[in-house]
Design an enzyme around this catalytic site. Structure first.
Site, short mmCIF file in Angstrom:
data_model
loop_
_atom_site.label_atom_id
_atom_site.label_comp_id
_atom_site.label_asym_id
_atom_site.label_seq_id
_atom_site.Cartn_x
_atom_site.Cartn_y
_atom_site.Cartn_z
N GLU A 192 6.62 -2.22 -29.99
CA GLU A 192 5.76 -1.35 -29.20
C GLU A 192 4.32 -1.66 -29.58
OE1 GLU A 192 7.09 2.52 -30.34
OE2 GLU A 192 5.85 2.60 -32.14
N HIS A 200 3.66 1.72 -45.10
CA HIS A 200 4.25 2.62 -44.11
C HIS A 200 5.04 3.75 -44.76
CE1 HIS A 200 3.02 -0.41 -41.25
NE2 HIS A 200 3.78 -1.31 -41.86
N LYS A 242 16.10 4.83 -32.67
CA LYS A 242 14.77 5.13 -32.13
C LYS A 242 14.65 4.74 -30.67
CE LYS A 242 12.16 4.83 -36.46
NZ LYS A 242 13.27 4.55 -37.37
N ASN A 271 12.95 13.09 -37.34
CA ASN A 271 13.74 13.03 -38.57
C ASN A 271 14.64 14.25 -38.62
OD1 ASN A 271 10.80 11.75 -40.04
ND2 ASN A 271 12.63 10.57 -39.66
N GLU A 331 9.19 9.37 -33.71
CA GLU A 331 10.60 9.56 -34.01
C GLU A 331 10.84 11.00 -34.43
OE1 GLU A 331 10.62 6.62 -37.15
OE2 GLU A 331 10.98 8.18 -38.64
N GLU A 333 7.70 13.41 -35.31
CA GLU A 333 6.54 12.65 -35.74
C GLU A 333 5.81 12.04 -34.55
OE1 GLU A 333 7.77 9.81 -38.67
OE2 GLU A 333 8.07 11.35 -40.20
N ARG A 360 16.36 15.94 -40.66
CA ARG A 360 16.59 16.37 -42.04
C ARG A 360 15.34 17.06 -42.55
NH1 ARG A 360 13.04 12.79 -43.99
NH2 ARG A 360 13.12 10.65 -43.22
#
Length: 683
Positions: free
Chosen positions: A191, A226, A116, A281, A279, A266, A283
């Site tokens: 962050e 999360h 990330k 993903n 981030e 995202e 997939r």
């Protein structure tokens, strides 16, 4: 052309990929651990290859064994699914090096987005909006709250919210340990934590000719620990300008790494409407069905076509309507999301919508069927219920109906929480964010209040658990009355004992009833028994007749009705005279494996209330068992690697005389921290 696909995964996603392969005339190959030998994805595949062992590290995370399985079974392509090795660049390379087709993005794109921290650097250089990173060593009070995240993975593992500077060091250590356990990499970054933000993502799809589609937005803000619970497309309430900006940022991110295939970018959208890259993903996402329903596409089929070198049209088809997905988990939200295991007797959803119709339609993606067993080794996802409808309100209404009317017989689930979430005014009216469950979980998991008589013309109260218990008791009585051992109503001049008042107790509900010439009468409740059979009971309350379908599995009884579904346990007529566990006992709250104990923990050690003592892993979720009180550890039965059943005695903490302030009590472990070291269930 691809002729045979091995899915390097299990459960629901393997079944999902197999479905598309069958429709395209492609043979399918499953891999399975010993624990999954009889699993649904194995039964549905044309061929299956065993991966010896049960732990993910020995099976689904062994890329070398999976490549050998593909070659042995004659597959010519590998689909990674989600989780496990789906975002592992080395596995993608190994598949290609073996001469197999990799149904996913290039290894270089996976690698670029795998960290990330590196991904944020790339996105920043490409002009995608970011949250400024914070150096934990230099953090001050003005930087709080902070969000700690694992650099090498997602799904909530290694993630911590820090609101007090004094706790930062301890949380960094814990987050790093979780990240290393889950992903083999302990790197963690910090962050700013955005209060009241929404999790919004964009589905992308790219081909090898340079075309990249942005397939609308999804909102995934309803999350527990999360990890997503409810998702929908399109994300509601976004201004057109923001929606366009998200699409453009997602396409920019994909082009920056030469992305092909299906992926998701995202974002966190602040309460002020400012988007920040989270981030990418690399997939297929768990929640991809809502996008498929809105765009009338099969994303797995498009993945296969892109892997075969086919070009995408210049643009995607237009979006239509609204789709909402609810993840049905075998877990208890009221007990810190504790996973539930055992026999799944039935898993059936009602028919909804007509083929080719314009009204709501239901889709269910599942890796389980009635008769399967839910074990401790993998995640607790039973099924995804997805409803498409012309409008959001219609989709929510139809999904609530489908969940209420589903037959889910077996371990406890989050079904009631899903229904209550979908009807909560904050959600239905668009006033929600990622902290929805932090605010509302207690209220959403409270038992439904017992119905009270309502004056006319108020609506007749909807029957609740009390009426389900009445139905269960009457069904049990009817079964015994009609069974082969049942006595006739009268025998000579003697009166049948069944005519006397009898009782049956389910949980806290004692039901008293009496057999009558034509059926049964309930005592103490304003209920008239219209009909009572072993499987179906009809009750009248204030002129309204309602029907209850009853299914018993020993002492476990499931009652399904239009008003809701109930899982009851029959209590024995006589209490167990054996003593309970001694005071201060720590009992396993679920079956699982002890993965570690606190450093230096041994009999005779002093412990303090709330101190983590034992870590138990079940369904790839780590549960921290804490000391119930301050005192001395007088017994320790837990050891790393030990398999335990629910209720097993793990340890005993004895309070010292000056610390005992109340009566002795039995204590069970509480799932205070949850991680997923196998990285099976992504965000």
């Amino acid at each position: 052309m691809i002729t045979s696909v091995l899915v390097a995964n299990r459960g629901e996603i393997a079944c999902r990929v197999f479905r598309t392969c069958r429709e395209r005339g492609i043979a399918t190959v499953a891999v399975h651990s010993d624990a999954d030998e009889g699993a649904l994805h194995v039964r549905e595949a044309d061929t299956a290859v065993r991966l010896p062992g049960a732990a993910p590290a020995d099976t689904y995370l062994r890329g070398d064994l999976i490549v050998k399985a593909a070659l042995a079974a004659g597959a010519d392509a590998v689909h990674p699914g989600y989780g496990f090795l789906s975002e592992n660049a080395e596995f993608a390379r190994a598949v290609r090096d073996a001469g197999l087709v990799w149904i996913g993005p290039p290894p270089e794109a996976i690698e670029a987005m795998a960290s990330k921290t590196r991904a944020k650097e790339l996105m920043g250089a490409a002009g995608v909006p970011l949250l400024a990173p914070v150096d934990p060593a230099a953090a001050t009070e003005s930087d709080l709250p902070l969000l700690l995240k694992a650099a090498a993975g997602g799904g909530g593992r290694g993630m911590r919210i820090v609101r007090e500077l004094a706790a930062l060091g301890e949380e960094l250590t814990a987050a790093s340990a979780e990240a290393h356990s889950a992903f083999g990499d302990g790197e963690v970054f910090a962050e700013p934590y955005v209060e009241g933000g929404r999790h919004v993502e964009v589905q992308i799809l790219g081909d090898t000719q340079g075309t990249v589609w942005a397939l609308g937005t999804r909102d995934c803000s309803l999350q527990r620990r999360h990890q997503k619970v409810v998702e929908e497309a399109p994300a509601p309430g976004l201004p057109d300008g923001l929606r366009t900006a998200l699409h453009e940022a997602a396409v920019t991110a994909a082009r920056a790494v030469g992305y092909t295939g299906a992926g998701t970018v995202e974002f966190l959208v602040s309460a002020e409407g400012r988007p920040y890259f989270l981030e990418m993903n690399t997939r297929l996402q768990v929640e991809h069905p809502v996008t498929e329903e809105v765009f009338a596409l099969d994303l797995v089929a498009l993945q296969l076509s892109v892997a075969e070198g086919a070009a995408l049209p210049a643009g995607p088809p237009p979006a239509r309507g609204h789709a909402v997905e609810a993840r049905l988990y075998a877990e208890d939200p009221s007990r810190d999301w504790a996973p539930q295991t055992g026999a799944l007797h039935a898993l059936d959803f009602p028919d909804l919508g007509l083929p080719g119709g314009t009204g709501p339609r239901l889709r269910v993606d599942s890796g389980y069927a009635g008769g399967d067993t839910i074990g401790i080794h993998y995640d607790a996802l039973l099924a995804k219920a997805v409803v498409w409808a012309p409008t959001r309100d219609e989709a929510l209404r139809a999904l609530r109906y489908a969940l209420r009317r589903a037959r889910v017989h077996g371990p406890g689930t989050n079904r009631d929480l899903l229904v209550r979430s979908l009807e909560h005014p904050d959600f239905t009216e668009g006033r929600f964010d990622t902290e929805f469950y932090e605010r509302h979980l207690d209220a959403l998991t409270q038992p439904a209040p017992a119905p009270a008589p309502a004056p006319v013309p108020a609506p007749v109260p909807v029957p609740g658990e009390r009426y389900a218990a009445i139905a269960a008791a009457l069904a049990d009585a009817a079964a015994r009355r009609t069974g082969p051992a049942a006595l006739p109503a009268r025998l000579g001049g003697w009166r049948n004992i069944g005519a006397a008042a009898q009782s049956k107790t389910y949980g806290e509900h004692e039901v008293r009833y009496r057999a009558t010439r034509g059926g049964f009468a309930v005592e103490g409740d304003e209920v008239r028994v219209v009909a009572a059979g072993p499987r179906r009971v009809s009750l009248e309350t204030e002129g309204v007749v309602r029907h209850f379908d009853v299914t018993a599995y020993g002492d476990e009884v499931h009652v399904d009705s239009a008003a809701g579904a109930y899982r009851l346990t029959a209590r024995p007529r006589f209490t167990d005279p054996t003593p309970r566990a001694e005071p201060g006992s720590l009992l396993a709250p679920m079956p699982g494996t002890v993965v570690r104990i606190a450093d230096g923990l041994a009999e005779g050690a002093r412990v303090t209330a709330g101190q983590p003592l034992i870590w138990l892993e079940a369904m790839k979720m780590e549960h921290r068992i804490t000391a119930p009180a301050s005192g001395t550890l007088t017994a320790l039965h837990a050891a790393p690697g030990r398999q335990v059943e629910v209720g097993a005695l793990l340890a005993v903490v004895t309070e010292t005389a000056q610390e005992i302030t109340g009566t002795a009590q039995e204590v069970t472990g509480t799932a205070q921290e949850v991680t997923d070291p196998a990285q099976e269930e992504p965000s």
